[in-house]
Design an enzyme around this catalytic site. Structure first.
Site, PDB file in Angstrom:
ATOM      1  N   HIS A 371      10.592  11.393   7.621  1.00 23.90           N
ATOM      2  CA  HIS A 371       9.597  12.120   8.030  1.00 23.90           C
ATOM      3  C   HIS A 371       8.687  12.726   7.373  1.00 23.90           C
ATOM      4  CE1 HIS A 371       6.225  13.708  11.063  1.00 23.90           C
ATOM      5  NE2 HIS A 371       5.682  12.132  11.019  1.00 23.90           N
ATOM      6  N   ARG A 372       7.287  12.895   6.835  1.00 26.63           N
ATOM      7  CA  ARG A 372       6.768  13.525   5.583  1.00 26.63           C
ATOM      8  C   ARG A 372       8.301  14.201   4.588  1.00 26.63           C
ATOM      9  NH1 ARG A 372       3.125  17.030  10.077  1.00 26.63           N
ATOM     10  NH2 ARG A 372       2.820  14.809  11.508  1.00 26.63           N
ATOM     11  N   GLU A 398       8.464   9.649   4.315  1.00 18.69           N
ATOM     12  CA  GLU A 398       6.668   9.312   4.206  1.00 18.69           C
ATOM     13  C   GLU A 398       6.352   9.880   4.517  1.00 18.69           C
ATOM     14  OE1 GLU A 398       3.304   9.795   7.711  1.00 18.69           O
ATOM     15  OE2 GLU A 398       5.180  10.716   6.925  1.00 18.69           O
ATOM     16  N   ASP A 400       1.234  12.174   3.171  1.00 16.27           N
ATOM     17  CA  ASP A 400       0.622  11.976   3.400  1.00 16.27           C
ATOM     18  C   ASP A 400      -0.031  12.527   2.678  1.00 16.27           C
ATOM     19  OD1 ASP A 400       0.744  11.434   6.972  1.00 16.27           O
ATOM     20  OD2 ASP A 400       2.301  13.661   6.608  1.00 16.27           O
ATOM     21  N   HIS A 413      -0.711  16.313   5.202  1.00 18.10           N
ATOM     22  CA  HIS A 413      -1.321  16.319   6.257  1.00 18.10           C
ATOM     23  C   HIS A 413      -2.277  16.530   6.675  1.00 18.10           C
ATOM     24  CE1 HIS A 413      -0.466  15.620  10.710  1.00 18.10           C
ATOM     25  NE2 HIS A 413       0.080  14.067  11.089  1.00 18.10           N
ATOM     26  N   GLU A 472       1.120   7.388   3.530  1.00 20.14           N
ATOM     27  CA  GLU A 472      -0.357   7.348   4.811  1.00 20.14           C
ATOM     28  C   GLU A 472      -1.101   7.817   4.319  1.00 20.14           C
ATOM     29  OE1 GLU A 472      -1.160   8.917   9.070  1.00 20.14           O
ATOM     30  OE2 GLU A 472       1.072   8.362   8.866  1.00 20.14           O
ATOM     31  N   LYS A 474      -5.443   9.087   4.331  1.00 18.25           N
ATOM     32  CA  LYS A 474      -5.460  10.081   5.480  1.00 18.25           C
ATOM     33  C   LYS A 474      -6.798  10.479   5.449  1.00 18.25           C
ATOM     34  CE  LYS A 474      -2.152  12.085   8.455  1.00 18.25           C
ATOM     35  NZ  LYS A 474      -1.587  11.419   9.657  1.00 18.25           N
ATOM     36  N   ASP A 587      12.459  12.718  11.927  1.00 22.47           N
ATOM     37  CA  ASP A 587      12.511  14.643  11.187  1.00 22.47           C
ATOM     38  C   ASP A 587      14.026  14.287  10.703  1.00 22.47           C
ATOM     39  OD1 ASP A 587       9.361  14.501  11.885  1.00 22.47           O
ATOM     40  OD2 ASP A 587      10.509  15.027  13.331  1.00 22.47           O
TER      41      ASP A 587
END
Length: 627
Positions: A371-372, A398, A400, A413, A472, A474, A587
């Site tokens: 995640h990120r 992943e 953003d 993000h 992702e 935004k 995470d």
């Protein structure tokens, strides 16, 4: 109604034993009643609510509700009618389940004739009392506050309802919101304790809910210490019983393995049989938890509220026959034959189903997404986080992405740079030239001082052939050509087969499909109702709390994938793997990958055991012949 003076109460351990005796003496009635209610709720009321929801959604021209769209629907005329009707059905379910158990427990307390159907009828007779201001408050408490805070007794309608993990994380990240949440939990706990007898008083005394609330508050206030200490001792008692059962089961399980082993055919059969009964008892326990706690509260209510039995209002059963006595009346030899046949039949079914489930799970291998990037190791949405994700063995990272003032696609993000850079400026107000030297690493650790905001192009090049990307998108409301630029960049870098594009914004995903149908897209969601299959996406990225086996099955039957976010708990990850999800976003990729690898090993071992059981089942006819 008379309330005993403060300080009156039986010995706490004696009280717990008496409660267990009450339940033990009529466990067939309790379990049957709870099973019937769960069947009615699962087979009638919930499908009815689903049909009703779909009907009103169709009336409003909606096929599926995702995320914040539910709020718009609730405020629409059709939404208001739908919510009121669902509230009505939930009220019936609550009164039927909890109210009926109260009637059964009351009759058991005074050793009166018990009839499940009569109990349900007597409880539902109190239905008109619910339609008042006090009744609405009570239902909101039982149907919303109780399950969300995890306190008190809840009905089967909403026993799985909980605060989504991403909301919990958001609340806990803020000191002010954490304090507010703590206050809410404390207030909810106080309300739960003070209103613990409201349904008892409403049903047993036939009082209005508002009057019942006042009396319950008064009763608890006079006996607060006794009540709290009694409930605590009872819960400890329940915990000890459960602990003893689990310990005994585990001891016997390891003893079987020690004596027979798992490689022999006979040992595999015994283990399979024992595992089945363990699973059956676990399933049966779900029919015990609510009844035994209602039984406890009922005994506590009568011990505190009445001085003598002459004050007790006792209803007469609406039916004067006992269904259970007829149902459980078997000829013993026939019962033995029936039970033996049932056991071996279920073992066969268990083996076949297990093999089928094993094959089904093999169709959908579980991947891990960082995640990120690996955001616990390095600053989120940076090249260092991507490299860390690669090192930790993640399948995907992943990230953003947003569009700058000059049309560049960068990783971020937040729409504002205050959290990661310490500068109160928005992404859309700056060109990449202005922000490319900003430090986005110092906030995380001095080790990452001078870490820069990366361009998506650079991240793609660093990831190629090493890790796939979940990009992702935004929406900040200031985009000019984000989707076209994004698709063009992915095509130029020949990265179409190594990425998925996800977003909370469905229109953006349709824009991606319009520009290049070959790029996989995923709809990010934390709430969904309706026909998921009608959404034109390749995968669904769902918040963990909304994922169920049924949802996973529906998505797979539609030929699509399900990715789940954000999972940092090993137990939750294991549950999701068992459901058959395709991708876990976390995470902590290294930790979750170990869980995935361990489950693969367990599945291989399970497969070997199932194969042994299957071979052993061939000997069952010979076994019966020898008997």
């Amino acid at each position: 109604m008379e309330i005993r003076s403060n300080g009156y109460m039986k010995d706490k351990i004696v009280f717990s034993k008496d409660t267990f005796k009450d339940f033990k003496d009529n466990y067939k009635v309790y379990i049957t009643y709870e099973a019937i209610n769960k069947a009615i709720i699962a087979g009638v009321l919930i499908p009815l609510m689903t049909i009703m929801m779909n009907y009103f959604m169709n009336k409003g021209g909606i096929s599926v509700l995702v995320n914040s769209e539910i709020i718009k629907f609730i405020y629409s005329p059709y939404g208001v009618i739908c919510v009121l009707l669902m509230f009505l059905i939930s009220s019936i379910g609550l009164l039927s389940e909890i109210g009926g158990l109260i009637v059964i427990s009351k009759k058991q307390y005074f050793k009166k004739h018990i009839n499940p159907i009569g109990a349900s009828v007597n409880a539902l007779k109190r239905f008109p009392k619910i339609f008042s201001l006090g009744g609405v408050c009570l239902l909101i408490y039982f149907l919303l506050l109780t399950p969300f805070l995890g306190i008190g007794i809840s009905t089967s309608f909403i026993n799985d309802l909980s605060i989504p993990s991403f909301i919990e994380d958001y609340l806990l990240d803020s000191t002010l919101l954490t304090i507010c949440l703590t206050i809410l939990v404390v207030v909810g706990l106080i309300i739960s304790i003070k209103s613990m007898f409201v349904l008892h008083i409403t049903i047993i005394e036939n009082m209005k809910v508002w009057d019942s609330i006042k009396i319950s508050f008064k009763l608890v206030k006079k006996n607060f210490r006794n009540i709290v200490s009694t409930v605590i001792v009872f819960e400890i008692f329940v915990g000890m019983v459960i602990g003893s059962i689990i310990a005994s089961y585990a001891l016997i399980y390891f003893l079987i393995i020690y004596l027979f082993g798992i490689k022999s055919i006979f040992g595999a059969i015994i283990i399979g049989l024992y595992t089945f009964w363990g699973a059956f008892l676990l399933f049966l326990s779900t029919f015990v938890f609510t009844p035994i706690h209602v039984c406890m509260l009922t005994r506590l209510y009568f011990d505190l509220a009445y001085i003598n039995e002459n004050n007790i209002p006792v209803e007469v059963d609406s039916f004067n026959y006992n269904i259970l006595s007829k149902f459980f009346k078997f000829n013993k030899p026939k019962l033995i034959i029936f039970t033996t046949f049932l056991i071996f039949s279920l073992v066969i079914v268990y083996g076949v189903v297990s093999i089928l489930m094993e094959n089904m799970n093999n169709l959908f291998s579980v991947h891990v997404t960082a995640h990120r990037g690996s955001s616990k190791i390095a600053p989120e949405n940076t090249l260092s986080a991507i490299r860390a994700a690669i090192d930790e063995g993640a399948s995907f990272a992943e990230i953003d992405v947003q569009e700058t003032k000059d049309g560049e696609i960068i990783l971020s993000h937040d729409t504002n740079l205050s959290r990661t850079v310490g500068i109160n400026k928005n992404i859309w107000d700056l060109s990449y030239e202005e922000m490319k030297n900003y430090d986005v690493g110092s906030w995380f650790s001095k080790e990452y001082e001078n870490e820069r905001i990366p361009l998506l192009r650079d991240v793609i090049r660093a990831s190629k052939d090493k890790i796939k990307l979940n990009i992702e998108v935004k929406r900040n409301g200031h985009e000019k050509k984000l989707i076209k630029s994004l698709v063009k960049l992915i095509e130029e870098e020949e990265f179409v087969n190594e990425c998925v594009i996800t977003s909370f914004d469905y229109e953006m995903l349709q824009g991606v499909k319009k520009n290049n149908p070959n790029i996989k897209t995923g709809y990010v969601m934390y709430f969904v109702l309706g026909n998921l299959e009608k959404l034109n996406v390749d995968l669904y990225s769902m918040e963990a709390s909304v994922v169920t086996k049924k949802v996973v099955k529906r998505i797979h039957m539609a030929g699509k994938e399900i990715h789940v976010w954000t999972v940092n708990d090993e137990t939750v990850a294991e549950e999701l793997i068992n459901m058959g999800v395709d991708n876990i976003i976390t995470d902590m990729p290294k930790v979750i990958k170990k869980v995935v690898d361990r489950k693969k090993e367990d599945n291989l071992s399970l497969k070997r055991i199932i194969e042994s059981i299957t071979q052993g089942l061939i000997l069952v006819p010979e076994f019966f012949y020898l008997l």
